[in-house]
Structure formats: structure tokens, C-alpha cells
Design a protein around this motif. Structure first.
Motif, PDB file in Angstrom:
ATOM      1  N   GLY A 183       8.119  53.908  11.097  1.00 33.96           N
ATOM      2  CA  GLY A 183       9.447  53.393  11.470  1.00 33.96           C
ATOM      3  C   GLY A 183      10.203  52.875  10.265  1.00 33.96           C
ATOM      4  O   GLY A 183      11.373  53.188  10.075  1.00 33.96           O
ATOM      5  N   SER A 230      13.605  54.670   8.876  1.00 33.40           N
ATOM      6  CA  SER A 230      14.897  53.956   8.904  1.00 33.40           C
ATOM      7  C   SER A 230      15.508  53.891   7.519  1.00 33.40           C
ATOM      8  O   SER A 230      16.710  54.088   7.354  1.00 33.40           O
ATOM      9  N   LEU A 273      18.426  53.988  19.104  1.00 30.81           N
ATOM     10  CA  LEU A 273      18.040  53.873  17.692  1.00 30.81           C
ATOM     11  C   LEU A 273      18.082  52.424  17.234  1.00 30.81           C
ATOM     12  O   LEU A 273      17.203  51.974  16.487  1.00 30.81           O
ATOM     13  N   SER A 333      14.981  50.689  18.154  1.00 31.14           N
ATOM     14  CA  SER A 333      13.863  50.983  17.249  1.00 31.14           C
ATOM     15  C   SER A 333      14.029  50.230  15.934  1.00 31.14           C
ATOM     16  O   SER A 333      13.065  49.657  15.416  1.00 31.14           O
ATOM     17  N   VAL A 359      11.534  47.345  14.365  1.00 29.35           N
ATOM     18  CA  VAL A 359      10.937  47.483  13.038  1.00 29.35           C
ATOM     19  C   VAL A 359      11.249  46.261  12.164  1.00 29.35           C
ATOM     20  O   VAL A 359      10.347  45.652  11.593  1.00 29.35           O
TER      21      VAL A 359
END
Lengths: 275, 298
Positions: free
Chosen positions: A14, A18, B88, B91, B95
């Protein structure tokens, strides 16, 4: 508590995803800005730049980038200063002073920040035409103040509300007027909030395009977003120069984000969640 | 004068300058737009005057196929981009909520798309989807140049390109709003669930998700309002084309007002946008309100 293997690797995937997705488009523009004209127009595109600063030179000299930057600094800078001078007392009063109809005003401000730009665009243009504000920087600052004040007031009011009452009371007992209490005692305490509001206002004004496009038709007066949106070459689209101009226009903001990431995050969430 | 009423007077004096600016350049123009929408005004034809025509602009708007198409495109854009942005964003929030070394840098990296001027982001994505020099074609087809797709010349791809650019630009903002919701969940809840042997998925499903529902709705509301006003991306990437495939309503309104100079009809478009947004916000706020209310007794 230690995390199980699967959870941990999921987190790493992740993080990496990102970061890559956030940065790759910008990196592609940085790479493009460092290519020579022929390398930019190679098909298929090349992955690596050939270390050439021509695009930057041309963006600065042939495309008046410095002029656009100066205009943006003037507009975004004065918007930020004036917005804060107006927002600090307003937010303090709305957060701390006993007044009737306070929540109505705060609610009204919030709903005004949700207006679509188009609904005020026509009349704002007419007003500015009337008072000679078209193609001037102050003519753009006026609508920018309206657009940034609601959020600035909300963020500041949130900060003022959380400050302890005791200091304020002590100041009042010592004979300070409301203005003195605000400017000498409360505003310094709310400095982190003022700072966050300033950064967000500045970024908004630096990035705004819709009103800048309407109000500034004279290239001499235009701000960076207008310059970059209307970027044109003589015959073909000068992607290298455009990329260079974009990188230069964005660098100040990237620096701001790197330095003040924490304040921005808390400010944005304060404006939204508590509002 | 009593001290309280004196204080209240000073309070108003502190508030009024800000309110005056907002009133003059936001509230008054919005009301004026409504009045303008009841008149026929062509900037190019000052001789016809500005006759009052009642709701004619609105009946015209209902029958305008271009406006209908623009509303449709806008709704499609809002639906697709906000859904992707909230997913998104969730997520991203999960994180960056975790503690790991270098988290500050990761957070800053994720904020960069948000801080980049939309116009710059639009030019970046326009270049990525360029038919000859773009990154999209390079990644997908490498040196098979004959397979390169002119993305922005196809109605469907152009629409999706704008969605992609918007999602990239704003998912991190949605993520920040959701992060604020995550941060108020007490760690004890997770520790207790772990002791009871709950898996990561169960903890997410039964603790995280119900507790961040208000934050998710706020992110959805903010993103919807913003996506409905999309303009910069369309102006730079496609100019509404090809055909009218990406002509969103704010772009159509802009063209009607400022390219064609139809101040009356353009105002009726802007009022229609305003009312649609208002309706959407009321719907969302009521949903958020009720979820917050339902949580109170617990």
C-alpha cells in the motif's frame, strides 16, 4: 503488538503503490522538462532525459514565466494577507463573543463555500467591469477573498474555540478591551491555526483558474494557472517548455507541503470534520 | 450599556468587514444571477435591452439537448470519480494511519497531487495521454508505435482520462478527511478485538468501517460538491470534446455566459447547477445527520 506477516506486507504494498502513483505523473513532467526538443518529440518516448536546460531557459525568457510568477505572487500574497486580517477578528468573535445568530452566520458561510463558481461568475464580472476591476490584480483579489474567507474563518474559529478560557478572562480582568484581548492574547495563542489558514488560502489563490481566466484577459496581468492553461507554441505544442514552466510553478507548493505537511493535514481535517 | 451588549457590539464590528466582502462578492452575485435568469440578455446585442421574460430561460433549458447532455456527462463524472476517490482515499487513509518509519515523507508525497495546481495537473495528464509522446502509450505498448492510441480523441477514453486525472488529483484529499475519522477511534477497541481473536478483516469490518461512516460521508459530500464544479480539467484536457463527450455543465455554462454572451440564459444554467448541488447537499447532510444521530445513544 507485532503484526502478522500478511498484514505487514499488505501495508508495504500500500505504501509503495500510493507513493508511486502520487509521484509518477509529476516525475514524468520533470523528466520531460529536462529533455531537448528532439528528445521530447521522439516516438516512442525515451525514458531518460538528456540533461538539457533549454526548456527552462525558453520558458523563462520566451514565455514570460517570470511575469506570470510575479503576478501570482502579488495576487496570492495579497489575498492571503487581507483574508487573514479580515478572518482573524471575525473568527474570534464568532468563536468567543456572545452574539445572537452566530451559528446562523457560520452555517451560512459554510454553505456559501459550496456555491458553484459559475453562479457568481456573471454578476462578479459585471461588478468588476463597473468599478474598473477587470484586468487588474485587485479585481481578482476581491472574489478570491470571498472564496477563501469561509474556510479561513472556519479553521480559525475551530482553533479559537479550543483555547482555554482562563487566559482570556485574566486579560479582561486586567482591563483589556475585546480588541486587545484578541490581538495581544488570543491571536498569538492561535498562531498554528493562523499559519494553517494562511497556507491553505495561499495555495487556493495560487492555484485558482476559473476567475483568473475570466478577469485577466491581458497577458501582462495573467497569473500562472492562466499562463500554463493557455500555453502555446508558434507551430507545435512546446511540451518541454510547458513541462519546465509547470515544474517551476509547482516547486513552491511542493516545498510548502514538504515543510508543513502536519499543519496542512490537521487544518484540512479541522475545517471538514468539526464543521 | 451593559458589558454584554457592549461586547456583542464589538463582536459584530469584528465580524462585519468579513461578512461585507462575502456578501458583496458571493451572496449578492448569487441572488443577482437569479434575477438575470429571468431576463433575456445578449451582451453582443445591447439594442434589444434586457426584457423580463419570466421563466422562459428555464423552459428553454429543459429543451436544450446540449444542456441535457452536459448534465448527463457531469452526473456520470461525479458518480464515477467520487466513488473511486472515496475508495482510494480509504486505502490511503488506512495506510498513512499506520505507524512506520518515514511516515512523514509518505504523507508529504501523497499530499503532492493535492497541492499541484489543477491546471498543471491537467497539462500533465494531457501529456500522459498524448497520442505520440505520452506515458500511457509507452507503458502499454512500448515501442509498438503502430498500436498507440489517441486517447483524447475518443469520446469514451477522453471521459475516462478526465476521471483518472481527477481521481489522481483529489483522492488524497478524500484520504485526509477519512484519516481524521480514523484518528478518533480508540486503540483499546482494536486491542480488545485482537485478544478475542478477531482477524484483521473482522476488525476492519466491525470496528473501523462503522465508526468511520460519518467521515466517509463527509468525504463523499465534499468530493461530490467539488466534482460537480469541475472546470479546469475539461478546459485544459479536452475543451469539452471530442464532440460534446466531456462537456460538463460548468464548462457549458462558462461558454454560454462568456463566449456567447448570453447572460440571461447562462444565468439560468448556473441557477440550475446551484439548485442541483443544493439538493445533493441536503440529501447527504440528512444522511450524515441521521447516522450521527443513530450513534448518539450507544
Amino acid at each position: 503488538m507485532k503484526k502478522p506477516f500478511l498484514e505487514c506486507s499488505l501495508l508495504h504494498v500500500g505504501i509503495i503503490l500510493s507513493v508511486i502513483i502520487s509521484l509518477v505523473p509529476f516525475f514524468w513532467f520533470i523528466i520531460t522538462s529536462l529533455k531537448s526538443q528532439t528528445a521530447v518529440e521522439a516516438i516512442p518516448p525515451t525514458w531518460w532525459p538528456n540533461g538539457n536546460l533549454d526548456a527552462y531557459r525558453s520558458a523563462l525568457l520566451d514565455h514570460q514565466l517570470l511575469n506570470y510568477m510575479m503576478n501570482s505572487v502579488i495576487v496570492a500574497g495579497s489575498t492571503t494577507i487581507i483574508a487573514l486580517l479580515l478572518a482573524i477578528p471575525a473568527a474570534y468573535a464568532l468563536a468567543r463573543v456572545r452574539m445572537k445568530g452566530k451559528s446562523l452566520i457560520l452555517g451560512g458561510l459554510l454553505s456559501m463555500s459550496m456555491f458553484p463558481q459559475i453562479v457568481i461568475a456573471g454578476p462578479v464580472w459585471e461588478i468588476l467591469k463597473h468599478i474598473g476591476g477587470l484586468n487588474t490584480h485587485w479585481g481578482l483579489v476581491l472574489p478570491y477573498l470571498t472564496l477563501t474567507l469561509p474556510l479561513a474563518i472556519w479553521i480559525l474559529a475551530t482553533f479559537f474555540k479550543e483555547l482555554p478560557r482562563e487566559l482570556e478572562d485574566a486579560a479582561r480582568v486586567d482591563g483589556c478591551t475585546l480588541w486587545q484581548t484578541m490581538s495581544k492574547v488570543m491571536a498569538p495563542l492561535a498562531a498554528p491555526g493562523i499559519f494553517t489558514a494562511a497556507i491553505l488560502t495561499f495555495i487556493y489563490a495560487w492555484n485558482e483558474f476559473f476567475f483568473a481566466l475570466l478577469i485577466l484577459t491581458d497577458p501582462e496581468q495573467q497569473t500562472l494557472p492562466v499562463g500554463i492553461a493557455l500555453f502555446q507554441g508558434e507551430f507545435t505544442m512546446p511540451w518541454g517548455e510547458l513541462a519546465a514552466a509547470s515544474v517551476l510553478a509547482t516547486l513552491p507548493l511542493v516545498l510548502v507541503v514538504l515543510l508543513f505537511q502536519r499543519g496542512i493535514i490537521s487544518g484540512l481535517s479541522a475545517g471538514a470534520i468539526k464543521g | 450599556m451593559t458589558r454584554n451588549s457592549q461586547e456583542s457590539t464589538t463582536g459584530w464590528m469584528m465580524t462585519i468587514p468579513a461578512l461585507a466582502v462575502v456578501g458583496t462578492f458571493s451572496l449578492y452575485p448569487a441572488l443577482d444571477s437569479f434575477l438575470l435568469s429571468l431576463h433575456r440578455i445578449y451582451l453582443g446585442l445591447p439594442t434589444i435591452g434586457q426584457p423580463y421574460i419570466g421563466l422562459q430561460n428555464y423552459t428553454m433549458l429543459m429543451q436544450d439537448p446540449v444542456a441535457q447532455q452536459a448534465f448527463l456527462v457531469t452526473f456520470g463524472f461525479v458518480l464515477l470519480s467520487t466513488t473511486l476517490e472515496v475508495l482510494l482515499g480509504l486505502s490511503i487513509a488506512l495506510v498513512i494511519h499506520e505507524t512506520f518509519s518515514g511516515r512523514g515523507w509518505v504523507r508529504a508525497a501523497i499530499l503532492i497531487p493535492w497541492a499541484i495546481p489543477t491546471v498543471v495537473a491537467s497539462q500533465m495528464w494531457r501529456f500522459i495521454f498524448n497520442d505520440q509522446y505520452g506515458l500511457a502509450n509507452l507503458l502499454l505498448f512500448g515501442d509498438q508505435v503502430s498500436n498507440y492510441v489517441p486517447w483524447l480523441a475518443s469520446p469514451t477514453w477522453a471521459f475516462l482520462a478526465i476521471v483518472a486525472a481527477d481521481v489522481w488529483k483529489t483522492a488524497s484529499f478524500a484520504g485526509l478527511l477519512i484519516l481524521a475519522g480514523l484518528q478518533v477511534i480508540p486503540d483499546e477497541l482494536y486491542d480488545a478485538a485482537r485478544l478475542d481473536g478477531a482477524t484483521a478483516w473482522q476488525r476492519f469490518r466491525h470496528i473501523t468501517l462503522p465508526l468511520i461512516k460519518p467521515a466517509l460521508l463527509i468525504a463523499l459530500l465534499f468530493r461530490t460538491i467539488d466534482a460537480f464544479r469541475v472546470f479546469d480539467l475539461v478546459f485544459v484536457m479536452t475543451q469539452g470534446g471530442p464532440g460534446d463527450a466531456t462537456q460538463v455543465i460548468q464548462f457549458y455554462g462558462y461558454k454560454t455566459l462568456f463566449t456567447e454572451g448570453q447572460m440571461g440564459y447562462g444565468a439560468s444554467i448556473s441557477i440550475a447547477v446551484f439548485l442541483t448541488l443544493l439538493l445533493l447537499s441536503v440529501l447527504y447532510v440528512r444522511t450524515i445527520g441521521t447516522t450521527l444521530f443513530q450513534r448518539e445513544p450507544a
